[in-house]
Design a protein around this motif. Structure first.
Motif, PDB file in Angstrom:
ATOM      1  N   VAL A  56       0.843  -1.205   0.000  1.00 37.00           N
ATOM      2  CA  VAL A  56       0.000   0.000   0.000  1.00 37.00           C
ATOM      3  C   VAL A  56       0.875   1.251   0.000  1.00 37.00           C
ATOM      4  O   VAL A  56       0.631   2.198  -0.757  1.00 37.00           O
ATOM      5  CB  VAL A  56      -0.944  -0.004   1.223  1.00 37.00           C
ATOM      6  CG1 VAL A  56      -1.668   1.337   1.329  1.00 37.00           C
ATOM      7  CG2 VAL A  56      -1.956  -1.134   1.107  1.00 37.00           C
ATOM      8  N   GLU A  57       1.905   1.260   0.824  1.00 31.97           N
ATOM      9  CA  GLU A  57       2.814   2.413   0.868  1.00 31.97           C
ATOM     10  C   GLU A  57       3.549   2.571  -0.459  1.00 31.97           C
ATOM     11  O   GLU A  57       3.757   3.691  -0.935  1.00 31.97           O
ATOM     12  CB  GLU A  57       3.818   2.237   2.010  1.00 31.97           C
ATOM     13  CG  GLU A  57       4.705   3.454   2.234  1.00 31.97           C
ATOM     14  CD  GLU A  57       5.674   3.293   3.392  1.00 31.97           C
ATOM     15  OE1 GLU A  57       6.637   4.077   3.458  1.00 31.97           O
ATOM     16  OE2 GLU A  57       5.473   2.377   4.220  1.00 31.97           O
ATOM     17  N   TYR A  58       3.935   1.454  -1.069  1.00 31.73           N
ATOM     18  CA  TYR A  58       4.592   1.509  -2.380  1.00 31.73           C
ATOM     19  C   TYR A  58       3.656   2.129  -3.415  1.00 31.73           C
ATOM     20  O   TYR A  58       4.068   2.996  -4.194  1.00 31.73           O
ATOM     21  CB  TYR A  58       5.002   0.103  -2.809  1.00 31.73           C
ATOM     22  CG  TYR A  58       5.609   0.032  -4.198  1.00 31.73           C
ATOM     23  CD1 TYR A  58       6.964   0.212  -4.406  1.00 31.73           C
ATOM     24  CD2 TYR A  58       4.808  -0.236  -5.324  1.00 31.73           C
ATOM     25  CE1 TYR A  58       7.522   0.143  -5.679  1.00 31.73           C
ATOM     26  CE2 TYR A  58       5.349  -0.310  -6.589  1.00 31.73           C
ATOM     27  CZ  TYR A  58       6.708  -0.120  -6.763  1.00 31.73           C
ATOM     28  OH  TYR A  58       7.247  -0.173  -8.024  1.00 31.73           O
ATOM     29  N   LEU A  59       2.402   1.701  -3.428  1.00 27.03           N
ATOM     30  CA  LEU A  59       1.449   2.191  -4.430  1.00 27.03           C
ATOM     31  C   LEU A  59       1.139   3.670  -4.256  1.00 27.03           C
ATOM     32  O   LEU A  59       0.717   4.335  -5.209  1.00 27.03           O
ATOM     33  CB  LEU A  59       0.167   1.357  -4.380  1.00 27.03           C
ATOM     34  CG  LEU A  59       0.310  -0.098  -4.829  1.00 27.03           C
ATOM     35  CD1 LEU A  59      -0.993  -0.860  -4.631  1.00 27.03           C
ATOM     36  CD2 LEU A  59       0.751  -0.194  -6.278  1.00 27.03           C
ATOM     37  N   GLU A  60       1.356   4.212  -3.052  1.00 30.63           N
ATOM     38  CA  GLU A  60       1.158   5.655  -2.837  1.00 30.63           C
ATOM     39  C   GLU A  60       2.119   6.479  -3.676  1.00 30.63           C
ATOM     40  O   GLU A  60       1.874   7.663  -3.916  1.00 30.63           O
ATOM     41  CB  GLU A  60       1.325   5.988  -1.354  1.00 30.63           C
ATOM     42  CG  GLU A  60       0.189   5.478  -0.473  1.00 30.63           C
ATOM     43  CD  GLU A  60       0.456   5.689   1.004  1.00 30.63           C
ATOM     44  OE1 GLU A  60       1.571   6.165   1.351  1.00 30.63           O
ATOM     45  OE2 GLU A  60      -0.435   5.374   1.815  1.00 30.63           O
ATOM     46  N   ARG A  61       3.206   5.871  -4.142  1.00 29.48           N
ATOM     47  CA  ARG A  61       4.179   6.579  -4.991  1.00 29.48           C
ATOM     48  C   ARG A  61       3.547   7.055  -6.298  1.00 29.48           C
ATOM     49  O   ARG A  61       4.048   7.974  -6.936  1.00 29.48           O
ATOM     50  CB  ARG A  61       5.372   5.680  -5.301  1.00 29.48           C
ATOM     51  CG  ARG A  61       6.248   5.253  -4.112  1.00 29.48           C
ATOM     52  CD  ARG A  61       6.671   6.435  -3.277  1.00 29.48           C
ATOM     53  NE  ARG A  61       7.856   6.205  -2.475  1.00 29.48           N
ATOM     54  CZ  ARG A  61       7.880   6.165  -1.149  1.00 29.48           C
ATOM     55  NH1 ARG A  61       6.753   6.257  -0.466  1.00 29.48           N
ATOM     56  NH2 ARG A  61       9.022   6.040  -0.498  1.00 29.48           N
ATOM     57  N   PHE A  62       2.447   6.421  -6.688  1.00 29.10           N
ATOM     58  CA  PHE A  62       1.804   6.795  -7.939  1.00 29.10           C
ATOM     59  C   PHE A  62       0.999   8.097  -7.825  1.00 29.10           C
ATOM     60  O   PHE A  62       0.660   8.704  -8.836  1.00 29.10           O
ATOM     61  CB  PHE A  62       0.871   5.679  -8.418  1.00 29.10           C
ATOM     62  CG  PHE A  62       1.576   4.501  -9.017  1.00 29.10           C
ATOM     63  CD1 PHE A  62       1.917   4.481 -10.356  1.00 29.10           C
ATOM     64  CD2 PHE A  62       1.908   3.403  -8.241  1.00 29.10           C
ATOM     65  CE1 PHE A  62       2.567   3.404 -10.927  1.00 29.10           C
ATOM     66  CE2 PHE A  62       2.555   2.312  -8.787  1.00 29.10           C
ATOM     67  CZ  PHE A  62       2.895   2.304 -10.140  1.00 29.10           C
ATOM     68  N   ASP A  63       0.677   8.520  -6.612  1.00 28.29           N
ATOM     69  CA  ASP A  63      -0.200   9.685  -6.441  1.00 28.29           C
ATOM     70  C   ASP A  63       0.383  10.942  -7.080  1.00 28.29           C
ATOM     71  O   ASP A  63      -0.356  11.727  -7.704  1.00 28.29           O
ATOM     72  CB  ASP A  63      -0.454   9.938  -4.948  1.00 28.29           C
ATOM     73  CG  ASP A  63      -1.288   8.839  -4.300  1.00 28.29           C
ATOM     74  OD1 ASP A  63      -1.869   8.034  -5.049  1.00 28.29           O
ATOM     75  OD2 ASP A  63      -1.345   8.800  -3.058  1.00 28.29           O
ATOM     76  N   PHE A  64       1.685  11.139  -6.937  1.00 25.66           N
ATOM     77  CA  PHE A  64       2.319  12.362  -7.459  1.00 25.66           C
ATOM     78  C   PHE A  64       2.290  12.417  -8.983  1.00 25.66           C
ATOM     79  O   PHE A  64       1.784  13.405  -9.557  1.00 25.66           O
ATOM     80  CB  PHE A  64       3.750  12.474  -6.926  1.00 25.66           C
ATOM     81  CG  PHE A  64       4.529  13.637  -7.467  1.00 25.66           C
ATOM     82  CD1 PHE A  64       4.051  14.941  -7.337  1.00 25.66           C
ATOM     83  CD2 PHE A  64       5.750  13.438  -8.096  1.00 25.66           C
ATOM     84  CE1 PHE A  64       4.778  16.017  -7.839  1.00 25.66           C
ATOM     85  CE2 PHE A  64       6.485  14.506  -8.590  1.00 25.66           C
ATOM     86  CZ  PHE A  64       5.998  15.801  -8.467  1.00 25.66           C
ATOM     87  N   PRO A  65       2.789  11.409  -9.702  1.00 25.43           N
ATOM     88  CA  PRO A  65       2.709  11.511 -11.171  1.00 25.43           C
ATOM     89  C   PRO A  65       1.277  11.585 -11.683  1.00 25.43           C
ATOM     90  O   PRO A  65       0.999  12.321 -12.637  1.00 25.43           O
ATOM     91  CB  PRO A  65       3.431  10.254 -11.669  1.00 25.43           C
ATOM     92  CG  PRO A  65       3.528   9.351 -10.505  1.00 25.43           C
ATOM     93  CD  PRO A  65       3.560  10.214  -9.295  1.00 25.43           C
ATOM     94  N   ILE A  66       0.362  10.856 -11.058  1.00 27.33           N
ATOM     95  CA  ILE A  66      -1.022  10.889 -11.531  1.00 27.33           C
ATOM     96  C   ILE A  66      -1.623  12.278 -11.347  1.00 27.33           C
ATOM     97  O   ILE A  66      -2.391  12.752 -12.201  1.00 27.33           O
ATOM     98  CB  ILE A  66      -1.862   9.816 -10.810  1.00 27.33           C
ATOM     99  CG1 ILE A  66      -1.464   8.426 -11.331  1.00 27.33           C
ATOM    100  CG2 ILE A  66      -3.356  10.038 -11.047  1.00 27.33           C
ATOM    101  CD1 ILE A  66      -2.121   7.283 -10.593  1.00 27.33           C
TER     102      ILE A  66
END
Length: 329
Positions: free
Chosen positions: A55-65
């Motif tokens: 879940v913490e890893y997938l939060e990395r996508f928030d910025f580019p999206i």
């Protein structure tokens, strides 16, 4: 750099954009940069390997999206990614993205796709690499959360199949709810849309079995098939390629390097392809993945070439492109 023709079949657009491009676009759009600056963001990305959970890893996508919500940003980021892949010596890449991720500020899924196709066209003369697109549906944990958007993605792929788009996929929160999404693949088969499925990464070997039952042409990741030798044998018997992404598997707590089953799967006869998944988040390239293979598993240069020939065989482009690329090996 390993001097061989390189092919990546599993590269996520929003997880592979050069950080300097993202940060420049964020500054011009008043979007907060994790870490406060380009250097801060680079440090933030390095900490990805210390994430405590998927879940913490997938939060990395928030910025580019957050950035990829207008046509200019989408085009600039795709152009930068293509240039980067070309410099790394790739001859072919299938870049996947979820159109529904980029519709939060008014773009339609088709607008998003058109922007990406424009970027590919813009780089066609200056870059040698050949690019195709894969459109991903998303699993957010409950099929009803974005059912309408997933149907729209299927319709979009039908419209643009063989016009820049080669496959349908599903990404996201792979779990024990794979059967809930079977209806989308039934529709895809009815429309003669070829598809692949993320399976056997966060989910278990049974998801790989289901993906094969649904009719997936390739399995995204697929490494947890090792948990069930019957599933491994089915991959072998059906000659279904799996898209292995070692650095990503390590970062997402699937396997550590010592436990990774790639050698066992290869020796058993599974068709292996080597890919990056998210170059930015895993701070990787295909060359880095090759180093892990050579140093960690004793993989030879010829075996790396064989993996890329597997990728060429498994690629969803037309035969004319495959014949042209085959002459590079």
């Amino acid at each position: 750099m390993v001097d061989i023709p390189k092919i990546d079949l599993h590269c996520h657009f929003d997880g592979s954009i050069p950080p300097e491009v993202l940060c420049d676009l964020a500054s011009s759009r008043n979007i907060e940069i994790p870490g406060g600056s380009l250097e801060g963001y680079r440090l933030y990305l390095k900490e990805t390997k210390n994430c405590k959970s998927l879940v913490e890893y997938l939060e990395r996508f928030d910025f580019p999206i957050a950035i990829l919500q207008d046509e200019e940003a989408i085009i600039k980021c795709m152009e930068a990614l293509i240039e980067n892949l070309d410099k790394q010596g790739l001859v072919y890449c299938e870049i996947r993205f979820a159109p529904q991720h980029h519709t939060k500020q008014g773009l339609s899924q088709e607008d998003v796709l058109k922007a990406l196709l424009q970027a590919i066209k813009n780089k066609k003369d200056s870059c040698k690499i050949h690019i195709e697109l894969i459109c991903c549906m998303m699993n957010f944990g409950d099929v009803i959360l974005n059912e309408k958007q997933n149907w729209e993605t299927i319709d979009l792929v039908e419209k643009y199949l063989h016009r820049g788009v080669v496959l349908l996929d599903i990404a996201g929160a792979e779990g024990k709810n794979m059967l809930d999404f079977e209806k989308f693949f039934i529709r895809a088969r009815e429309k003669n849309i070829p598809f692949i499925i993320h399976a056997g990464e966060a989910g278990d070997s049974n998801n790989v079995r289901l993906a094969l039952e649904f009719g997936a042409l390739r399995i995204g990741h697929g490494v947890r098939s090792i948990e069930n030798l019957d599933v491994v044998q089915e991959l072998i018997d059906t000659k279904t390629p799996i898209e292995v992404c070692i650095s990503s598997n390590i970062d997402c707590f699937v396997f550590n390097l010592e436990q990774h089953p790639i050698k066992k799967l290869k020796d058993a006869g599974v068709m292996i392809t080597i890919n990056t998944d998210n170059m930015m988040f895993s701070n990787t390239t295909l060359d880095h993945e090759y180093e892990l293979l050579m140093n960690g598993f004793g993989i030879t240069r010829q075996e790396l070439i064989d993996f890329n020939l597997n990728s060429l065989h498994a690629a969803a482009c037309d035969d004319v492109i495959k014949q042209r690329l085959s002459k590079l090996f």
